[in-house]
Design an enzyme around this catalytic site. Structure first.
Site, PDB file in Angstrom:
ATOM      1  N   LYS A  22       0.835  -1.209   0.000  1.00  0.00           N
ATOM      2  CA  LYS A  22       0.000   0.000   0.000  1.00  0.00           C
ATOM      3  C   LYS A  22       0.868   1.258   0.000  1.00  0.00           C
ATOM      4  O   LYS A  22       0.670   2.169  -0.798  1.00  0.00           O
ATOM      5  CB  LYS A  22      -0.904   0.006   1.237  1.00  0.00           C
ATOM      6  CG  LYS A  22      -1.534   1.356   1.520  1.00  0.00           C
ATOM      7  CD  LYS A  22      -2.312   1.381   2.812  1.00  0.00           C
ATOM      8  CE  LYS A  22      -1.505   1.644   4.038  1.00  0.00           C
ATOM      9  NZ  LYS A  22      -1.359   3.041   4.470  1.00  0.00           N
ATOM     10  N   ASN A  23       1.847   1.294   0.899  1.00  0.00           N
ATOM     11  CA  ASN A  23       2.622   2.531   1.043  1.00  0.00           C
ATOM     12  C   ASN A  23       3.483   2.810  -0.193  1.00  0.00           C
ATOM     13  O   ASN A  23       3.648   3.960  -0.590  1.00  0.00           O
ATOM     14  CB  ASN A  23       3.471   2.485   2.318  1.00  0.00           C
ATOM     15  CG  ASN A  23       2.603   2.585   3.572  1.00  0.00           C
ATOM     16  OD1 ASN A  23       1.412   2.874   3.483  1.00  0.00           O
ATOM     17  ND2 ASN A  23       3.184   2.332   4.727  1.00  0.00           N
ATOM     18  N   CYS A 116      -4.734   8.067   9.214  1.00  0.00           N
ATOM     19  CA  CYS A 116      -5.154   7.476  10.486  1.00  0.00           C
ATOM     20  C   CYS A 116      -4.821   8.421  11.641  1.00  0.00           C
ATOM     21  O   CYS A 116      -3.783   9.087  11.639  1.00  0.00           O
ATOM     22  CB  CYS A 116      -4.448   6.131  10.697  1.00  0.00           C
ATOM     23  SG  CYS A 116      -5.280   4.745   9.910  1.00  0.00           S
ATOM     24  N   ARG A 121       1.049  14.171  13.266  1.00  0.00           N
ATOM     25  CA  ARG A 121       1.364  14.001  11.850  1.00  0.00           C
ATOM     26  C   ARG A 121       1.548  15.333  11.107  1.00  0.00           C
ATOM     27  O   ARG A 121       0.821  15.643  10.151  1.00  0.00           O
ATOM     28  CB  ARG A 121       0.310  13.121  11.168  1.00  0.00           C
ATOM     29  CG  ARG A 121       0.095  11.817  11.898  1.00  0.00           C
ATOM     30  CD  ARG A 121      -0.616  10.795  11.091  1.00  0.00           C
ATOM     31  NE  ARG A 121       0.281  10.086  10.203  1.00  0.00           N
ATOM     32  CZ  ARG A 121      -0.078   9.084   9.422  1.00  0.00           C
ATOM     33  NH1 ARG A 121      -1.330   8.668   9.426  1.00  0.00           N
ATOM     34  NH2 ARG A 121       0.780   8.474   8.651  1.00  0.00           N
ATOM     35  N   ASP A 304       4.278   0.359  12.297  1.00  0.00           N
ATOM     36  CA  ASP A 304       3.041  -0.265  11.797  1.00  0.00           C
ATOM     37  C   ASP A 304       2.831  -1.673  12.362  1.00  0.00           C
ATOM     38  O   ASP A 304       1.722  -2.187  12.307  1.00  0.00           O
ATOM     39  CB  ASP A 304       3.065  -0.344  10.271  1.00  0.00           C
ATOM     40  CG  ASP A 304       2.987   1.018   9.648  1.00  0.00           C
ATOM     41  OD1 ASP A 304       1.904   1.419   9.239  1.00  0.00           O
ATOM     42  OD2 ASP A 304       4.025   1.691   9.602  1.00  0.00           O
ATOM     43  N   ARG A 396      -8.400  -0.081   4.512  1.00  0.00           N
ATOM     44  CA  ARG A 396      -7.478   0.905   3.941  1.00  0.00           C
ATOM     45  C   ARG A 396      -6.154   0.261   3.529  1.00  0.00           C
ATOM     46  O   ARG A 396      -5.485   0.763   2.632  1.00  0.00           O
ATOM     47  CB  ARG A 396      -7.166   1.996   4.981  1.00  0.00           C
ATOM     48  CG  ARG A 396      -8.360   2.838   5.351  1.00  0.00           C
ATOM     49  CD  ARG A 396      -7.943   3.978   6.213  1.00  0.00           C
ATOM     50  NE  ARG A 396      -6.880   4.718   5.525  1.00  0.00           N
ATOM     51  CZ  ARG A 396      -6.250   5.747   6.026  1.00  0.00           C
ATOM     52  NH1 ARG A 396      -6.541   6.181   7.218  1.00  0.00           N
ATOM     53  NH2 ARG A 396      -5.308   6.352   5.339  1.00  0.00           N
TER      54      ARG A 396
HETATM   55  C1  UD1 Z   1       4.530   6.446   6.454  1.00  0.00           C
HETATM   56  C2  UD1 Z   1       3.576   5.292   6.297  1.00  0.00           C
HETATM   57  C3  UD1 Z   1       3.087   4.802   7.644  1.00  0.00           C
HETATM   58  C4  UD1 Z   1       4.244   4.527   8.568  1.00  0.00           C
HETATM   59  C5  UD1 Z   1       5.217   5.697   8.620  1.00  0.00           C
HETATM   60  C6  UD1 Z   1       6.472   5.394   9.414  1.00  0.00           C
HETATM   61  C7  UD1 Z   1       2.500   5.805   4.199  1.00  0.00           C
HETATM   62  C8  UD1 Z   1       1.244   6.134   3.502  1.00  0.00           C
HETATM   63  N1  UD1 Z   1       2.429   5.743   5.523  1.00  0.00           N
HETATM   64  O1  UD1 Z   1       3.795   7.508   7.019  1.00  0.00           O
HETATM   65  O2  UD1 Z   1       2.330   3.613   7.420  1.00  0.00           O
HETATM   66  O3  UD1 Z   1       3.726   4.285   9.859  1.00  0.00           O
HETATM   67  O4  UD1 Z   1       5.617   6.063   7.289  1.00  0.00           O
HETATM   68  O5  UD1 Z   1       7.136   4.303   8.855  1.00  0.00           O
HETATM   69  O6  UD1 Z   1       3.505   5.549   3.561  1.00  0.00           O
HETATM   70  N2  UD1 Z   1       7.128  14.064  10.621  1.00  0.00           N
HETATM   71  C9  UD1 Z   1       7.344  15.381  10.930  1.00  0.00           C
HETATM   72  N3  UD1 Z   1       7.158  16.304   9.949  1.00  0.00           N
HETATM   73  C10 UD1 Z   1       6.815  15.969   8.678  1.00  0.00           C
HETATM   74  C11 UD1 Z   1       6.614  14.616   8.377  1.00  0.00           C
HETATM   75  C12 UD1 Z   1       6.773  13.675   9.356  1.00  0.00           C
HETATM   76  O7  UD1 Z   1       7.665  15.721  12.072  1.00  0.00           O
HETATM   77  O8  UD1 Z   1       6.686  16.874   7.837  1.00  0.00           O
HETATM   78  C13 UD1 Z   1       7.298  13.037  11.672  1.00  0.00           C
HETATM   79  C14 UD1 Z   1       5.984  12.313  11.976  1.00  0.00           C
HETATM   80  O9  UD1 Z   1       5.186  13.019  12.882  1.00  0.00           O
HETATM   81  C15 UD1 Z   1       6.498  11.012  12.553  1.00  0.00           C
HETATM   82  C16 UD1 Z   1       7.802  10.787  11.787  1.00  0.00           C
HETATM   83  O10 UD1 Z   1       8.138  12.013  11.190  1.00  0.00           O
HETATM   84  O11 UD1 Z   1       6.786  11.168  13.916  1.00  0.00           O
HETATM   85  C17 UD1 Z   1       7.714   9.728  10.719  1.00  0.00           C
HETATM   86  O12 UD1 Z   1       6.661  10.064   9.861  1.00  0.00           O
HETATM   87  P1  UD1 Z   1       6.700   9.680   8.315  1.00  0.00           P
HETATM   88  O13 UD1 Z   1       7.844   8.757   8.088  1.00  0.00           O
HETATM   89  O14 UD1 Z   1       6.626  10.929   7.521  1.00  0.00           O
HETATM   90  O15 UD1 Z   1       5.377   8.889   8.156  1.00  0.00           O
HETATM   91  P2  UD1 Z   1       4.386   8.966   6.968  1.00  0.00           P
HETATM   92  O16 UD1 Z   1       5.124   9.141   5.693  1.00  0.00           O
HETATM   93  O17 UD1 Z   1       3.276   9.890   7.291  1.00  0.00           O
END
Ligand code: UD1
Length: 429
Positions: A22-23, A116, A121, A304, A396
């Site tokens: 999915k990701n 979610c 986030r 996850d 999802r």
């Molecule tokens: C993706 C995955 C999710 C997984 C996560 C971590 C998808 C659709 N989702 O989510 O399933 O749990 O990676 O492996 O691919 N952060 C910031 N600022 C930002 C962006 C992120 O502070 O602009 C922080 C987030 O709050 C979190 C950390 O970075 O604490 C990791 O988040 P991130 O790796 O970005 O997760 P997602 O890409 O949202």
């Protein structure tokens, strides 16, 4: 909304082919807009997030067709569009479209993203990176407006190695003028998959899978065909299903080295894990022991898998401590597992699980995708019947979860809202 009805107690036995990631699919579906012409993605998982993402692409002018497991996306004529706020908020990766779209069409508006409810986030790293690349970005009334004539390569340092920000900025930089270097990049396999896809389109991305990625901008990309790799998180869930039911489950078509953290913990709790070039087999006949787990960016233990793993730890002997370092509120499973007879204490981001619980079937509610998976795992081993409500969260990210579990001997079926009311005595409104 539907629910799962699970009769616990069956040992899961057999082999499963794991669906596409999915990701990876969601990140790649953002990048397809970079190229004019028709991209064909194979092995796209049949989950609600990819369907939503496909509809979102249509809002911006893409012509999308599903043919069995493949997605044919024609991005020849793109334009700005009025994306429905609810649709955008329902998936986090809607945001990753901003950079690629602005590279192609120069102006985009999009409501702020969702996903979610597992923590704050933020998207600050995405925003900082887009601005560093020269985009003019404004947020008002909950909508982002982004403009750019020609993005220009730059140096980007990510404060945390965010998978999403790495994917978004890496894809956006492919059409920027000059070289972009992303430091402290995420090294998740889904980042590498996206880089492979971009390079197949003619991009010049180097270093994906390490913490420094460099992208030499090119003037155009070509549409191509690509097969989405299998989903390490769905695979991990089936391995845990094998372990929690004292079963013998093999997942096929995967890359075992991407599962190192999960394999390691399964072995540490006492499960027997065998591996081949593209498969993993977990066997357990009980007697599993509790462990310490701390979620970390890849290659650490995946956030996850934290909630599904917590379900498994409730039936292991002794104490387990699970520390969630990525998302502050990925805890929706705790209260529900306790309703099934687990003994879990929540202290901030840490859960303390006293094991050896004899779980009992109950009516429980999924609060998010992986909490839902945790409840299904618990239901498979619980005595009696479990009803898991709110399974739209599970839809999802799991492609035919119930079909896969049934093929392994699990007793799980999807029931309608009406049947659910009868089962759990809910009030009919
Ligand atoms: C993706 C995955 C999710 C997984 C996560 C971590 C998808 C659709 N989702 O989510 O399933 O749990 O990676 O492996 O691919 N952060 C910031 N600022 C930002 C962006 C992120 O502070 O602009 C922080 C987030 O709050 C979190 C950390 O970075 O604490 C990791 O988040 P991130 O790796 O970005 O997760 P997602 O890409 O949202």
């Amino acid at each position: 909304m539907g629910a799962y009805l699970i009769k616990g107690g069956a040992r899961l036995l057999g082999e499963v082919d794991v669906a596409g990631s999915k990701n990876a699919a969601l990140a790649i579906m953002s990048a397809v807009v970079l190229a004019e012409g028709t991209t064909i993605l194979h092995n796209v998982p049949n989950v609600s997030d990819t369907k939503t993402k496909a509809k979102l692409l249509e809002v911006f002018g893409a012509k999308v067709q599903w043919v069995e497991g493949s997605l044919i996306i024609d991005c020849t004529h793109l334009h700005d569009g009025e994306a429905d706020e609810e649709m955008v908020r329902s998936i986090r990766t809607s945001f990753y479209l901003l950079g690629p779209l602005v590279s192609r069409i120069g102006f985009v508006t999009l409501p702020a993203p969702g996903g979610c409810k597992i923590g704050a986030r933020p998207v600050d790293l995405h925003v900082k990176g887009l601005r560093a690349l020269g985009a003019d970005l404004d947020l008002s009334d909950g909508r982002y407006t982004v403009r750019a004539n020609q993005l220009v390569g730059t140096e980007i340092y990510l404060d945390v190695p965010s998978a999403g920000a790495t994917q978004h900025l890496m894809a956006t930089a492919t059409l920027a003028k000059g070289i972009t270097v992303i430091q402290n990049a995420a090294v998740e396999p889904e980042v590498t998959a996206l880089a492979d896809f971009l390079n197949r389109m003619g991009a010049k991305v180097e270093g994906a899978g390490t913490s420094t990625i460099s992208i030499q901008g090119v003037s155009r990309l070509e549409a191509c065909g690509y097969t989405i790799p299998t989903d390490r998180l769905q695979a991990g869930t089936y391995l845990l299903a094998g372990a929690i039911t004292g079963g013998d489950v093999t997942v096929r078509g995967i890359i075992p080295e991407n599962q190192a953290a999960v394999i390691n913990k399964l072995r540490e709790i006492g499960a027997d894990v065998a591996e081949g070039p593209d498969w993993l087999r977990v066997k357990s006949d009980g007697g599993l022991k509790g462990v310490r787990i701390k979620t970390m960016p890849y290659p650490g233990f995946p956030t996850d898998m934290q909630q599904p793993m917590a379900a498994l730890l409730t039936v292991c002997e002794g104490m387990s401590v699970v520390e969630e370092t990525i998302y502050e509120s990925r805890i929706g499973h705790v209260q529900e597992l306790n309703r099934m007879g687990a003994s879990i204490l929540q202290e901030g981001r840490t859960t303390i699980i006293t094991g050896s619980s004899k779980l009992k079937g109950a009516s429980v509610t999924a609060s998010d995708l992986r909490a839902g998976a945790a409840l299904v795992l618990a239901g498979l081993v619980a005595e009696g019947e479990t009803v898991v409500k709110n399974i739209h969260f599970i839809d999802r990210g799991y492609d035919n979860l119930e079909g896969t579990l049934v093929s392994l001997g699990g007793d799980i079926k999807r029931i309608s809202s009406q049947e659910k009311r009868t089962k759990v005595g809910d009030t009919v409104h």
